[in-house]
Design a protein around this motif. Structure first.
Motif, PDB file in Angstrom:
ATOM      1  N   SER A  11       0.650  -1.220   0.096  1.00 33.48           N
ATOM      2  CA  SER A  11       0.048  -0.010   0.064  1.00 33.48           C
ATOM      3  C   SER A  11       0.845   1.119  -0.138  1.00 33.48           C
ATOM      4  O   SER A  11       1.673   1.453   0.940  1.00 33.48           O
ATOM      5  CB  SER A  11      -0.989  -0.256   1.354  1.00 33.48           C
ATOM      6  N   SER A  46      -9.474  -7.938  -3.185  1.00 38.59           N
ATOM      7  CA  SER A  46      -8.608  -6.769  -3.100  1.00 38.59           C
ATOM      8  C   SER A  46      -9.339  -5.503  -2.647  1.00 38.59           C
ATOM      9  O   SER A  46     -10.344  -5.617  -3.118  1.00 38.59           O
ATOM     10  CB  SER A  46      -7.823  -6.361  -4.407  1.00 38.59           C
ATOM     11  N   SER A  47      -8.800  -5.011  -1.443  1.00 40.84           N
ATOM     12  CA  SER A  47      -9.530  -3.787  -1.277  1.00 40.84           C
ATOM     13  C   SER A  47      -9.077  -2.515  -1.115  1.00 40.84           C
ATOM     14  O   SER A  47      -8.118  -2.557  -1.481  1.00 40.84           O
ATOM     15  CB  SER A  47      -9.813  -4.270   0.660  1.00 40.84           C
ATOM     16  N   GLU A  48     -10.100  -1.480  -1.473  1.00 39.52           N
ATOM     17  CA  GLU A  48      -9.484  -0.171  -1.490  1.00 39.52           C
ATOM     18  C   GLU A  48      -9.684   0.515  -0.152  1.00 39.52           C
ATOM     19  O   GLU A  48      -9.862   2.062  -0.079  1.00 39.52           O
ATOM     20  CB  GLU A  48     -10.273   0.523  -2.743  1.00 39.52           C
ATOM     21  N   ASP A  54      -9.085   2.264   2.795  1.00 36.72           N
ATOM     22  CA  ASP A  54      -7.949   3.291   3.157  1.00 36.72           C
ATOM     23  C   ASP A  54      -6.826   2.911   4.249  1.00 36.72           C
ATOM     24  O   ASP A  54      -7.602   2.960   5.342  1.00 36.72           O
ATOM     25  CB  ASP A  54      -8.547   4.835   3.171  1.00 36.72           C
ATOM     26  N   THR A  77      -4.361  -5.141   3.000  1.00 37.70           N
ATOM     27  CA  THR A  77      -4.981  -5.134   1.325  1.00 37.70           C
ATOM     28  C   THR A  77      -6.440  -5.887   1.155  1.00 37.70           C
ATOM     29  O   THR A  77      -6.842  -5.837   0.119  1.00 37.70           O
ATOM     30  CB  THR A  77      -4.107  -5.515   0.518  1.00 37.70           C
ATOM     31  N   ASN A  83     -14.925  -6.502  -5.651  1.00 37.73           N
ATOM     32  CA  ASN A  83     -14.167  -5.209  -5.577  1.00 37.73           C
ATOM     33  C   ASN A  83     -14.808  -4.034  -5.825  1.00 37.73           C
ATOM     34  O   ASN A  83     -14.470  -2.881  -6.270  1.00 37.73           O
ATOM     35  CB  ASN A  83     -12.977  -5.476  -6.663  1.00 37.73           C
ATOM     36  N   GLU A 102     -14.944   2.839  -2.012  1.00 33.45           N
ATOM     37  CA  GLU A 102     -15.273   2.072  -3.493  1.00 33.45           C
ATOM     38  C   GLU A 102     -16.434   2.441  -4.101  1.00 33.45           C
ATOM     39  O   GLU A 102     -17.444   2.729  -3.424  1.00 33.45           O
ATOM     40  CB  GLU A 102     -14.919   0.659  -3.305  1.00 33.45           C
ATOM     41  N   THR A 160      -7.164   9.354  -8.034  1.00 31.69           N
ATOM     42  CA  THR A 160      -6.883   8.414  -7.180  1.00 31.69           C
ATOM     43  C   THR A 160      -7.346   7.056  -7.296  1.00 31.69           C
ATOM     44  O   THR A 160      -8.107   6.791  -8.341  1.00 31.69           O
ATOM     45  CB  THR A 160      -7.516   8.928  -5.816  1.00 31.69           C
ATOM     46  N   ALA A 161      -6.668   5.988  -6.398  1.00 31.81           N
ATOM     47  CA  ALA A 161      -7.158   4.447  -6.774  1.00 31.81           C
ATOM     48  C   ALA A 161      -8.551   4.327  -6.376  1.00 31.81           C
ATOM     49  O   ALA A 161      -9.169   3.717  -7.056  1.00 31.81           O
ATOM     50  CB  ALA A 161      -6.231   3.788  -5.755  1.00 31.81           C
ATOM     51  N   GLU A 162      -9.119   5.140  -5.458  1.00 31.67           N
ATOM     52  CA  GLU A 162     -10.442   5.159  -5.113  1.00 31.67           C
ATOM     53  C   GLU A 162     -11.208   5.567  -6.157  1.00 31.67           C
ATOM     54  O   GLU A 162     -12.216   4.892  -6.469  1.00 31.67           O
ATOM     55  CB  GLU A 162     -10.839   6.003  -3.763  1.00 31.67           C
ATOM     56  N   THR A 199     -12.230   3.210  -8.978  1.00 35.57           N
ATOM     57  CA  THR A 199     -13.250   2.007  -8.628  1.00 35.57           C
ATOM     58  C   THR A 199     -14.623   2.508  -9.228  1.00 35.57           C
ATOM     59  O   THR A 199     -15.649   1.668  -9.217  1.00 35.57           O
ATOM     60  CB  THR A 199     -13.197   1.718  -7.146  1.00 35.57           C
TER      61      THR A 199
END
Length: 743
Positions: free
Chosen positions: A172, A280-282, A284, A388, A454, A478, A576-578, A581
């Motif tokens: 991460s 897999s998780s977003e 934070d 994660t 996910n 997400e 952002t990664a979030e 999603t």
């Protein structure tokens, strides 16, 4: 104020070249070590079943771990070594200069000194497992002198404490990109770090994996024909990323599932009483801090609560392969009280606070495999060290559950934790860790089903899903995706489901994204000039009649996937990664920000491209998209003139539940799969466990093995094999039985 780091301190041109010993090195154990290895081998039996799957039986848990690592190495040692080179920050030694900054990032985040200290302080039960891990690999290397490690000729027992997470993206970074690490620590001191041609042929390029998603489903007895709970395990990862195994000991261990190469615990799997699927998780779990920097003489300092604090300056040495030699690069790795400095934006240095490596994470990963009921599983999860993964759970007492993440720092909700926060104030510090029952979770939902693909947990169980307003945003940032939409519809309608029915749902080919994409294309066609309509009449007619399900005999699938892939260029780039999603809003944006002419232009381009590649646009998807496995190497090669199998599967990004990521490879006209469905399991928890599984291609990485591709056709069609979980079934289907070293 200039906040650029001093480059002569931050980075140095290679200073030293030394001969690269490479394959000249070999491992010779001491008499005491060899005696210990032989004792462990005598206490362990490996039974490979008719599919080549190793079932490891040990007198103790440690004996089983010894046998597992031995079996992993004999199946695919290069992948075992590759994973530890990554976590140790030593890939450049094997693969060349393009990995230098990846190694630097890993060295900054993962502290091997702390891992050694954890090993020394580990409880006796874990200490034994760690020793057995190293012994299993080292005994394999001793017994197989023809195996030539690229770098790691001897494995140390603290290595697994660097690799405590079995995920594809186990690190991460809070959104900091590798390019930012490189920019910060070079500042144009080198024009390029491109290796000579062919230098990195042995390993993949250091980019983020293209497929990090997964599907996990749990069904209560109210939804199944037998009244038993069921679990569906469907990770989407690069092909051949894990090995299917069973791990058994006389100390109560009996777990079956997928183990990530080089690890000693079942990452996704089940025992006789319960099962677990990680997606897999977003959620934070890592945060980036903007640091206010200044100079005090020759020392960098950062401001915190109005006072200057010295930046920690740690020397780091990265070695990298150049031909037959090793070049040495020297860096100064900077850290603040928040963590490693990994980049800068807008004149502020960025430091990372994370929890990527911990002894508790490894403990948790092991203890869940030995849990026999919901209370024991929760107790293991209460270590709160998995950073994660989400977890979908089911057991033989009728319980199903879901946790969105596990380790979750407590924070001030006044801040947007998806973005860098102010590092000068104590207000942005973590305020402890949330208890397990405080994170987003579902326990025995009234709807009788759970799904996670996910996506947001707030649609995980239909009307019994958690209330998003009851949780801080950072716990579950997400959005929804098309896979989740499909899963929700299928599971909500599930009644009297059998194991075969669960597998059929897991392999559902309906592409929910085209419920939005196809009408937009047809509307564009309806408003087009007559000349355009005439040119595209036949392709549009094929698409209009399509049932929106992928299939190997489907021309419409070819047109739709090739067109939709081209249309992604109109989608916004996530900040952002979030944000990435939020798949559905992104697709709606691309449709809204492309004209009808744009949509038809992209379809015309597809027609032109297919004609150039194949001479005709009327190509069935199975002719265009293929499964091929030729070498078993980490970097597979592809050849249109060599045997391959037609694939009816597509990328799950379009809503299909199974995933088959494919692309045109160098020198090919056809697309070939490289990532997606890997190890999959469907499990029914009754008085006697019943499970079926499938893996990509086959269990072996050796092209000469009968198990190199014996599951390939089954994998493509969704035909699962029976699991020989009980020893009486296993002995009826045994191919080979031996002690490690005695094969």
């Amino acid at each position: 104020m200039n906040t650029t780091p001093v480059m002569k301190k931050g980075f140095a041109i290679p200073l030293l070249f030394i001969a690269w010993m490479g394959q000249a090195q070999s491992y010779t154990p001491s008499p005491a070590e060899l005696g210990r290895y032989k004792g462990e081998a005598a206490n362990c039996t490996i039974i490979r079943d008719s599919w080549g799957i190793p079932h490891i039986f040990g007198k103790t848990d440690a004996d089983a771990v010894f046998g597992l690592l031995y079996a992993e190495c004999e199946t695919d040692f290069p992948r075992v070594e590759k994973n530890y080179l990554e976590m140790l920050g030593r890939q450049a030694e094997a693969y060349g200069e393009s990995f230098v900054f990846y190694d630097l990032e890993m060295r900054m985040i993962y502290d091997s000194a702390a891992a050694r200290a954890d090993y020394a302080a580990s409880p006796p039960w874990l200490h034994k497992l760690l020793d057995a891990f190293a012994d299993g690999v080292n005994y394999y290397l001793y017994k197989h002198p023809d195996t030539h490690p690229l770098v790691l000729h001897h494995f140390e027992p603290w290595y697994p404490l660097m690799f405590t997470d079995g995920s594809v993206s186990a690190t991460s970074t809070g959104g900091i990109q590798l390019s930012e690490v490189k920019d910060f620590y070079t500042r144009d001191q080198l024009s390029s770090l491109t290796p000579p041609a062919g230098e990195v042929a042995a390993a993949p390029a250091p980019t983020e994996p293209s497929e990090t998603g997964s599907n996990g489903f749990a069904l209560a007895g109210s939804r199944t024909a037998s009244g038993n709970t069921m679990l569906y395990i469907n990770p989407h990862v690069p092909f051949y990323f894990r090995l299917e195994v069973q791990l058994v000991s006389e100390e109560g261990l009996n777990a079956y599932g997928a183990v990530t190469w080089g690890q000693f615990f079942i990452y996704q799997g089940f025992n006789a009483h319960c099962g677990w699927m990680h997606t897999s998780s977003e959620a934070d779990v890592a945060d980036v801090y903007e640091e206010k920097m200044s100079r005090q003489g020759q020392q960098w300092v950062y401001e915190y609560e109005g006072k200057p604090h010295p930046v920690i300056d740690r020397p780091l040495t990265i070695r990298c392969k150049r031909g037959d030699s090793l070049a040495t690069y020297h860096f100064s790795g900077y850290s603040t009280g928040h963590g490693a400095v990994l980049g800068s934006r807008h004149g502020r240095w960025l430091s990372l606070r994370e929890y990527n490596r911990s002894m508790d994470a490894l403990k948790e990963a092991w203890l869940i495999t030995k849990a026999n009921n919901f209370a024991e599983y929760k107790q293991a999860m209460s270590l709160r060290a998995n950073t994660t993964n989400n977890t979908v759970y089911a057991d033989d007492k009728g319980h199903i559950a879901y946790w969105h993440g596990n380790f979750m720092p407590r924070r001030d909700t006044a801040y947007n934790w998806a973005l860098p926060v102010d590092g000068t104030t104590a207000a942005t510090e973590w305020k402890g860790v949330h208890d397990l029952d405080e994170i987003v979770h579902v326990y025995d939902p009234s709807t009788g089903w759970i799904q996670n693909c996910n996506s947001t947990p707030f649609t995980s169980s239909g009307k019994a899903s958690p209330d998003r307003h009851a949780y801080p945003t950072y716990m579950a940032p997400e959005g929804e995706n098309f896979r989740a939409l499909n899963a929700e519809l299928l599971l909500n309608a599930a009644q009297d489901l059998t194991l075969a029915g669960l597998i059929a749902k897991g392999y559902d080919h309906y592409l929910t994204a085209f419920d939005r994409l196809l009408p937009a294309l047809l509307d564009a066609y309806a408003g087009a000039p007559d000349s355009t309509k005439a040119a595209l009449h036949d392709p549009i007619d094929v698409l209009r009649q399509w049932d929106r399900r992928s299939g190997e005999r489907s021309v419409a699938t070819t047109l739709a996937i090739e067109w939709a892939t081209r249309m992604t260029r109109y989608a916004p780039r996530p900040a952002t990664a979030e944000e990435a999603t939020y798949v559905i809003p992104a697709l709606e944006y691309e449709l809204a920000h492309s004209t009808g002419a744009d949509k038809l232009y992209e379809l015309t381009a597809v027609i032109t491209d297919l004609r150039q590649r194949f001479g005709d646009w009327k190509k069935e998807w199975g002719e265009v998209c293929r499964y091929q496995r030729l070498t078993g190497h980490i970097n597979e090669t592809y050849d249109d003139n060599r045997p391959s199998l037609a694939a009816g599967l597509v990328s799950s990004s379009f809503g299909a539940l199974p995933s088959f990521q494919s692309r045109i490879m160098p020198g090919t006209k056809k697309r070939y799969g490289y990532s997606g469905n890997s190890f999959i399991a469907a499990v029914e928890f009754g008085p006697r466990l019943h499970a079926k599984t499938i893996v990509t291609g086959g269990e072996s990485s050796d092209p000469n093995s009968p198990h190199f591709s014996d599951q390939a056709a089954m994998y493509l069609e969704g035909w699962f094999k029976d699991v020989y979980f009980y020893k009486d079934d296993l002995l009826k289907n045994t191919e080979k039985q031996y002690h490690p070293g005695g094969e």
